[in-house]
Design a protein around this motif. Sequence first.
Motif, PDB file in Angstrom:
ATOM      1  N   PHE A 174       0.816  -1.213   0.000  1.00 29.67           N
ATOM      2  CA  PHE A 174       0.000   0.000   0.000  1.00 29.67           C
ATOM      3  C   PHE A 174       0.854   1.269   0.000  1.00 29.67           C
ATOM      4  N   LEU A 175       2.068   1.196   0.553  1.00 30.23           N
ATOM      5  CA  LEU A 175       2.965   2.341   0.435  1.00 30.23           C
ATOM      6  C   LEU A 175       3.426   2.521  -1.010  1.00 30.23           C
ATOM      7  N   ALA A 176       3.726   1.399  -1.675  1.00 31.53           N
ATOM      8  CA  ALA A 176       4.156   1.473  -3.073  1.00 31.53           C
ATOM      9  C   ALA A 176       3.050   2.017  -3.964  1.00 31.53           C
ATOM     10  N   LEU A 177       1.807   1.682  -3.641  1.00 27.95           N
ATOM     11  CA  LEU A 177       0.666   2.132  -4.444  1.00 27.95           C
ATOM     12  C   LEU A 177       0.082   3.451  -3.948  1.00 27.95           C
ATOM     13  N   LYS A 178       0.631   3.980  -2.858  1.00 30.72           N
ATOM     14  CA  LYS A 178       0.170   5.244  -2.257  1.00 30.72           C
ATOM     15  C   LYS A 178      -1.314   5.193  -1.891  1.00 30.72           C
ATOM     16  N   ARG A 179      -1.667   4.192  -1.124  1.00 35.02           N
ATOM     17  CA  ARG A 179      -3.057   4.022  -0.700  1.00 35.02           C
ATOM     18  C   ARG A 179      -3.100   3.582   0.766  1.00 35.02           C
ATOM     19  N   ARG A 180      -4.176   3.965   1.440  1.00 35.99           N
ATOM     20  CA  ARG A 180      -4.460   3.414   2.766  1.00 35.99           C
ATOM     21  C   ARG A 180      -5.832   2.774   2.703  1.00 35.99           C
ATOM     22  N   PRO A 181      -5.927   1.474   2.970  1.00 36.33           N
ATOM     23  CA  PRO A 181      -7.180   0.751   2.720  1.00 36.33           C
ATOM     24  C   PRO A 181      -8.129   0.735   3.906  1.00 36.33           C
ATOM     25  N   ILE A 182      -9.371   0.448   3.597  1.00 41.36           N
ATOM     26  CA  ILE A 182     -10.316  -0.037   4.597  1.00 41.36           C
ATOM     27  C   ILE A 182      -9.969  -1.511   4.832  1.00 41.36           C
ATOM     28  N   ILE A 183     -10.025  -1.958   6.084  1.00 42.97           N
ATOM     29  CA  ILE A 183      -9.552  -3.307   6.422  1.00 42.97           C
ATOM     30  C   ILE A 183     -10.699  -4.135   6.994  1.00 42.97           C
ATOM     31  N   ARG A 184     -10.865  -5.346   6.444  1.00 45.09           N
ATOM     32  CA  ARG A 184     -11.848  -6.310   6.948  1.00 45.09           C
ATOM     33  C   ARG A 184     -11.172  -7.678   7.042  1.00 45.09           C
ATOM     34  N   TYR A 185     -11.782  -8.575   7.799  1.00 41.81           N
ATOM     35  CA  TYR A 185     -11.170  -9.891   7.976  1.00 41.81           C
ATOM     36  C   TYR A 185     -12.249 -10.960   8.126  1.00 41.81           C
ATOM     37  N   GLN A 186     -11.830 -12.192   7.950  1.00 45.86           N
ATOM     38  CA  GLN A 186     -12.731 -13.345   8.092  1.00 45.86           C
ATOM     39  C   GLN A 186     -12.977 -13.620   9.574  1.00 45.86           C
ATOM     40  N   ARG A 187     -14.240 -13.543   9.971  1.00 43.33           N
ATOM     41  CA  ARG A 187     -14.598 -13.638  11.387  1.00 43.33           C
ATOM     42  C   ARG A 187     -14.138 -14.939  12.042  1.00 43.33           C
ATOM     43  N   THR A 188     -14.197 -16.054  11.315  1.00 40.32           N
ATOM     44  CA  THR A 188     -13.905 -17.351  11.917  1.00 40.32           C
ATOM     45  C   THR A 188     -12.410 -17.652  12.010  1.00 40.32           C
ATOM     46  N   SER A 189     -11.554 -16.742  11.555  1.00 45.42           N
ATOM     47  CA  SER A 189     -10.118 -17.006  11.533  1.00 45.42           C
ATOM     48  C   SER A 189      -9.381 -16.112  12.523  1.00 45.42           C
ATOM     49  N   ASP A 190      -8.786 -16.728  13.541  1.00 50.01           N
ATOM     50  CA  ASP A 190      -8.012 -15.962  14.530  1.00 50.01           C
ATOM     51  C   ASP A 190      -6.792 -15.311  13.893  1.00 50.01           C
TER      52      ASP A 190
END
Length: 532
Positions: A174-190
């Motif tokens: 994301f630094l190389a692409l000059k972006r800061r993302p919205i972040i989500r994750y899979q609930r069932t995965s620690d």
Amino acid sequence: MVLVSAVRDYINRMLQDISGMKVLILDSHTVSIVSVAYSQSELLQKEVFLVELVDSISKSNESMSHLKAVFFLRPTSENIQHLRRQLASPRFGEYHLFFSNLLKDTQIHILADSDEQEVVQQVQEFYADFVAIDTYHFTLNVPSNHIYMLPAVVDPSNLQHFCDRVVDGIAAIFLALKRRPIIRYQRTSDIAKRIAQETAKLMYQQESGLFDFRRTEISPLLLVVDRRDDPVTPLLNQWTYQAMVHELIGIQDNKVDLRNIGKLPQDQQEVVLSSEQDAFFKANMYENFGDIGMNIKQLVDEFQQIAKSNQNIQTIEDMAKFVDNYPEYRKMQGNVSKHVTLVTEMSKIVEERKLMLVSQTEQDLACNGGQVTAFEAVTNLLNNERISDIDRLRLVMLYALRYEKESPVQLMQLFNKLASQSPKYKPGLVQFLLKQAGVDKRTGDLYGNRDLLNIARNMARGLKGIENVYTQHQPLLFQTMESISKGRLKDVDYPFVGNHFQQGSIDTSPCHYATHGAWSWTRGTLRKTIAC
């Protein structure tokens, strides 16, 4: 060439502003990063006359003061110690230090204190801490990374090392692409949750200033998932060109090792398979295996026509033209030989392992119902002596994932048959798979039989018919991406972490370069600047 361009841009900027003869010094990670994006001939054009690994350089005392040393390393403690020893007794005339990710303040202090002879000309962070295998795909080359989905069997320090490496790689992207993302994750995965939270902490708290880019009209999404949501896709034999080479022979850093398939010329024992360097591969990498044979025949026919025309050299002008075109002729000759060799070898494997027979049953297990028919088909293949042990194991795993709740008696029969026919593969492997990636552990609708929309989609596909029975399966990731594009990804299954929205105006920056950070020191005073 989004990802490849970012890496190439970093490498160009490392080398083009340093005039004269150079030695490029890499570590075991950055050698992969450079090799997939830059060719040897391109390095020579930048006056790089030697490429070495940092650990081998550290073992030598030979003076090379006529060379300028360009180091491109991951900012690990081991690499900092290599540099500390180098700077204590410099072997090169100048030291230009580039790191593939964020440096810690303590590491900068070590380098500054070690540079007593003031040979360091620059220290920069160039965020290319990933292997850009093609335009849109990258890897971090973490070996055996599947084991980290199972934290209970991993040493906590190793697990933290893995998380740090993944977070570093994501941050670099994301630094190389000059972006800061919205972040989500899979609930069932620690592990997915942990990586998402640590990434958010880095981007929104620890290094928020570094990631404070002007926002785009649509914010990018980083979705962290693990393989347990879709254990089916990697168990299926693949039938597109790139996937088959990877599955049946193996691709590592866009290179294919052919040394074990027979007697080949020295220059063909390891071949490059890159969509950025090979026009035929770029055009055919996602084509079905049945179409590849015809396309390669056309390639061979074109080459034969060129070879025939080169035989009709009758004048000095003809000879001069041939000499001018000889490099391209040789390149085409090598390209034709490479693809003919690959397809020939894969055809042998397909025939020896009866993969077309196996694959049809695999696709039925993944895409169609009918437990009785499936049990009979798998049993017949287990009894077939031509089927390899690994394919037997995969068939039982696919059956178990599909019918774990419906046919425990038949499943036990398949376990026993697998144990007797393929003794090196214990039935416990299948049971372990169910324990880790069974229906109770999965988030998504893997077989499309829980969600009304997926049921309707499967019915529509069935009514239209399947164009190719060997490629009818669609990975769960396809449905996930479709849900994202339509705004239907469920928050309860894929929660948000960190800030949901970026602040700032729409990006109108004229800067076309990837982000980088530059460190400098003067008499112990440290300073860092961030630029594009």
